[in-house]
Design an enzyme around this catalytic site. Sequence first.
Site, PDB file in Angstrom:
ATOM      1  N   ASP A   1      45.203  39.481  37.467  1.00 39.01           N
ATOM      2  CA  ASP A   1      44.693  38.263  36.818  1.00 39.01           C
ATOM      3  C   ASP A   1      43.156  38.256  36.733  1.00 39.01           C
ATOM      4  O   ASP A   1      42.547  37.246  36.417  1.00 39.01           O
ATOM      5  CB  ASP A   1      45.192  36.998  37.541  1.00 39.01           C
ATOM      6  CG  ASP A   1      44.672  36.872  38.978  1.00 39.01           C
ATOM      7  OD1 ASP A   1      43.848  37.718  39.411  1.00 39.01           O
ATOM      8  OD2 ASP A   1      45.087  35.920  39.670  1.00 39.01           O
TER       9      ASP A   1
ATOM     10  N   GLU B   1      40.317  33.527  42.222  1.00 35.52           N
ATOM     11  CA  GLU B   1      41.336  33.440  41.184  1.00 35.52           C
ATOM     12  C   GLU B   1      40.778  32.789  39.913  1.00 35.52           C
ATOM     13  O   GLU B   1      39.703  32.171  39.949  1.00 35.52           O
ATOM     14  CB  GLU B   1      42.522  32.627  41.723  1.00 35.52           C
ATOM     15  CG  GLU B   1      43.179  33.222  42.981  1.00 35.52           C
ATOM     16  CD  GLU B   1      44.008  34.487  42.712  1.00 35.52           C
ATOM     17  OE1 GLU B   1      43.646  35.282  41.825  1.00 35.52           O
ATOM     18  OE2 GLU B   1      45.015  34.677  43.410  1.00 35.52           O
TER      19      GLU B   1
ATOM     20  N   ASP C   1      37.967  39.722  52.205  1.00 32.41           N
ATOM     21  CA  ASP C   1      38.925  38.620  52.332  1.00 32.41           C
ATOM     22  C   ASP C   1      39.971  38.863  53.413  1.00 32.41           C
ATOM     23  O   ASP C   1      40.084  39.964  53.950  1.00 32.41           O
ATOM     24  CB  ASP C   1      39.598  38.349  50.968  1.00 32.41           C
ATOM     25  CG  ASP C   1      39.927  39.627  50.210  1.00 32.41           C
ATOM     26  OD1 ASP C   1      40.021  40.692  50.853  1.00 32.41           O
ATOM     27  OD2 ASP C   1      40.070  39.574  48.983  1.00 32.41           O
TER      28      ASP C   1
ATOM     29  N   HIS D   1      40.936  38.818  39.168  1.00 30.65           N
ATOM     30  CA  HIS D   1      40.138  38.337  40.316  1.00 30.65           C
ATOM     31  C   HIS D   1      39.360  39.468  41.001  1.00 30.65           C
ATOM     32  O   HIS D   1      39.760  40.627  40.962  1.00 30.65           O
ATOM     33  CB  HIS D   1      41.014  37.585  41.336  1.00 30.65           C
ATOM     34  CG  HIS D   1      42.020  38.411  42.077  1.00 30.65           C
ATOM     35  ND1 HIS D   1      43.275  37.943  42.406  1.00 30.65           N
ATOM     36  CD2 HIS D   1      41.978  39.671  42.582  1.00 30.65           C
ATOM     37  CE1 HIS D   1      43.939  38.863  43.076  1.00 30.65           C
ATOM     38  NE2 HIS D   1      43.175  39.935  43.190  1.00 30.65           N
TER      39      HIS D   1
HETATM   40  C1  F6R Z   1      41.392  42.929  48.330  1.00 36.64           C
HETATM   41  C2  F6R Z   1      40.832  42.190  47.208  1.00 36.64           C
HETATM   42  C3  F6R Z   1      41.581  42.057  45.923  1.00 36.64           C
HETATM   43  C4  F6R Z   1      42.145  43.394  45.422  1.00 36.64           C
HETATM   44  C5  F6R Z   1      42.907  43.201  44.119  1.00 36.64           C
HETATM   45  C6  F6R Z   1      43.543  44.489  43.654  1.00 36.64           C
HETATM   46  O1  F6R Z   1      40.524  42.907  49.442  1.00 36.64           O
HETATM   47  O2  F6R Z   1      39.780  41.639  47.344  1.00 36.64           O
HETATM   48  O3  F6R Z   1      40.698  41.540  44.961  1.00 36.64           O
HETATM   49  O4  F6R Z   1      41.105  44.300  45.252  1.00 36.64           O
HETATM   50  O5  F6R Z   1      43.914  42.235  44.300  1.00 36.64           O
HETATM   51  O6  F6R Z   1      44.551  44.883  44.532  1.00 36.64           O
HETATM   52  P1  F6R Z   1      45.236  46.306  44.400  1.00 36.64           P
HETATM   53  O7  F6R Z   1      44.195  47.321  44.687  1.00 36.64           O
HETATM   54  O8  F6R Z   1      46.321  46.312  45.443  1.00 36.64           O
HETATM   55  O9  F6R Z   1      45.766  46.395  43.013  1.00 36.64           O
END
Ligand code: F6R
Length: 257
Positions: free
Chosen positions: A136, A143, A67, A138
């Site tokens: 959440d 989301e 992403d 994802h």
């Molecule tokens: C990032 C991504 C998100 C993160 C998730 C956890 O490329 O795809 O799904 O993996 O938001 O983020 P952290 O590791 O910062 O807790």
Amino acid sequence: MQVIIKENYDEMSKEAAQIIRDAIHLKPNLVLGLATGSTPVGTYKELIRMYEEGELDFSKVVTFNLDEYVGLPPNHDQSYHYFMHDKLFNHININPANVHVPSGIAKDFAKYCQWYEDEIKKAGGIDLQVLGIGSDGHIGFNEPGTSLASRTSLVTLTEETIRDNSRFFEKEEDVPRFAITMGVGTIMEAKCCLLLANGEKKADPVSVLVEGPITSQVTASALQMHPNAIVIVDKAAASKLKRVDYYKWAYENRPRF
Ligand code: F6R
């Protein structure tokens, strides 16, 4: 789904890096899906160490990131393009032509998303996709409420994700409201998914991911339908799992033939 519970963040990161290393040894031109965020940073450090010590060669590896924030140019220090170069690509012998991070400044997002999907297909599909999980639930930026069949698209972030990610920005208002993300359906086509989670904040989403019902309210739970998903968590992230003893037993007694 294989659940591996590790003592702490370092152990989780080492285990993940070893899985990636073994996959690259088996297939030097591995198509590797990558994630940003805090969770995989330790894994990337370990991969850099392996490269520096001559254990790993990235010259033929092809990467696709999950992403990118919409509106941030690649050289913006909070863009995922910048993050990946800073945390991994600048420190290994990857061929820049083999690196794919979605663009947050495409002119026509619908066309661009289709192009990204086509590039993944042209590369032969993703062999191993690294994932984190949002508080959440994802994966990517899919989301709660996103179709579990979704493809790469432009999405609106939840207020929770914006709050979570504001730690990297000066103020919450600076966090982009939109992102481009591989869809759940796109992620599910990877031959192997490797999800990492650490810390207490991830205990609730991890419990649904592993043991909860499959629901678009926690998009990571789609991985229960994946034929080859590995979830590596530290003790804190595993603290709400009910069948910890079995996961440990199954890991210690995993078939090695
Ligand atoms: C990032 C991504 C998100 C993160 C998730 C956890 O490329 O795809 O799904 O993996 O938001 O983020 P952290 O590791 O910062 O807790």
